[in-house]
Design an enzyme around this catalytic site. Structure first.
Site, PDB file in Angstrom:
ATOM      1  N   LEU A   1      42.573  42.717  41.635  1.00 14.16           N
ATOM      2  CA  LEU A   1      41.404  42.630  41.086  1.00 14.16           C
ATOM      3  C   LEU A   1      40.122  42.417  41.799  1.00 14.16           C
ATOM      4  CD1 LEU A   1      42.305  41.305  37.591  1.00 14.16           C
ATOM      5  CD2 LEU A   1      42.341  43.702  38.272  1.00 14.16           C
ATOM      6  N   TYR A   2      40.398  41.245  42.568  1.00 18.64           N
ATOM      7  CA  TYR A   2      39.318  40.859  43.511  1.00 18.64           C
ATOM      8  C   TYR A   2      38.984  42.006  44.611  1.00 18.64           C
ATOM      9  CZ  TYR A   2      36.774  38.031  47.003  1.00 18.64           C
ATOM     10  OH  TYR A   2      35.655  37.710  48.061  1.00 18.64           O
ATOM     11  N   ALA A   3      39.990  42.474  45.293  1.00 19.63           N
ATOM     12  CA  ALA A   3      39.806  43.732  46.317  1.00 19.63           C
ATOM     13  C   ALA A   3      39.075  44.900  45.648  1.00 19.63           C
ATOM     14  CB  ALA A   3      41.098  44.010  46.752  1.00 19.63           C
TER      15      ALA A   3
ATOM     16  N   SER B   1      37.049  44.853  42.828  1.00 25.67           N
ATOM     17  CA  SER B   1      35.544  44.791  42.679  1.00 25.67           C
ATOM     18  C   SER B   1      34.890  44.543  43.875  1.00 25.67           C
ATOM     19  CB  SER B   1      35.714  43.312  41.911  1.00 25.67           C
ATOM     20  OG  SER B   1      36.032  42.159  42.792  1.00 25.67           O
ATOM     21  N   LYS B   2      35.516  43.986  44.897  1.00 26.64           N
ATOM     22  CA  LYS B   2      34.553  44.000  46.347  1.00 26.64           C
ATOM     23  C   LYS B   2      34.383  45.623  46.916  1.00 26.64           C
ATOM     24  CE  LYS B   2      33.436  39.782  46.537  1.00 26.64           C
ATOM     25  NZ  LYS B   2      32.065  39.061  46.324  1.00 26.64           N
TER      26      LYS B   2
END
Length: 264
Positions: free
Chosen positions: A170-172, A174-175
């Site tokens: 999710l972090y990847a 979103s970035k």
């Protein structure tokens, strides 16, 4: 101390923020704190600290004032449109302009397989990392255009460029969205005198990184070309460079401050 390098070298600064008003979201700790202090050391007229944690934000504002800049903390949840609008209005009413914005606030989920994450985590990650940047741009761009220009730097991540990142899907994602948003906005805003770029930190020791569930920091550091983790003040140097006149021909760029991670 996160900013020891900045403090030790303060007398040799080149004044890259002289005469400018800066704003830093997520400015109470980590990369945001280091950047706010560096802006002050580089001669900023004023530095506005935005974040949710009042005690930390007020402490950084006091440190900026000790470094010679005017500074205030504005309690802000960057996922709330009303808060972001208030933040920009307050900056303009207090200091008359907004020259440099570092949209730094973000969130990284605890490391886990994607099927284990629930929709609440998804919403938290994308609100903190993507919605926040959109809202900041929505209010910063008109303020800068009205005064004839400005500089915006967005905190992305190497995770948004180099995939896969197991456990942080999710972090990847979103970035990656943040980088795409930045590039489109940069193309829209460059003709209007607003330069927009991003910094992409690699493995930097911050509270958010430590909370993500990395089991062995020394092992992570050993896998980097420099054989060490990064410091927040090292990323701050990249941010201030992107916001300075030294980077006057740099637009829509993602500058990796990653100790060689992307090249390895």
């Amino acid at each position: 101390m996160e900013t020891s390098t900045q403090l030790e070298n303060a007398t040799s600064r080149r004044g890259r923020m002289t005469g400018r008003v800066g704003l830093v979201t997520g400015g109470g700790s980590g990369i945001g704190r280091a950047t706010a202090l560096l802006m002050a050391w580089e001669g900023a007229i004023a530095v506005v600290i935005a974040g949710r944690r009042e005690q930390e934000g007020e402490a950084v504002a006091a440190q900026c004032r000790a470094a010679g800049a005017q500074s205030l903390y504005v309690k802000t949840d960057v996922t709330r449109e009303a808060d972001v609008a208030h933040l920009v209005r307050t900056t303009l009413s207090q200091f008359g302009r907004l020259d440099v914005a570092f949209n730094n606030a973000g969130y990284q989920e605890r490391r886990a397989p994607v099927e284990v994450q629930d929709t609440a985590v998804y919403e938290t990650v994308f609100d903190a990392n993507v919605r926040s940047v959109f809202l900041c741009l929505k209010y910063q761009v008109p303020a800068m255009e009205a005064q004839g220009g400005g500089r915006i730097v967005i905190n992305a991540s190497v995770s948004g460029q180099r995939n896969p990142n197991p456990g942080l899907a999710l972090y990847a994602a979103s970035k990656a969205a943040v980088i795409s948003l930045m590039r489109s906005a940069a193309m829209e805003c460059a003709p209007r005198g607003i330069r927009i770029n991003a910094v992409a930190p690699g493995r930097v020791v911050t509270d958010m990184m430590l909370a993500s569930g990395i089991a062995d920091i020394s092992a992570v550091a050993a896998g980097l070309p420099l054989r060490r983790m990064g410091r927040p003040d090292e990323v701050a140097e990249a941010v201030v460079w992107l916001a300075s006149d030294e980077a006057s021909f740099v637009v829509g760029h993602v500058l990796a401050a990653d100790g060689g991670f992307m090249a390895s």
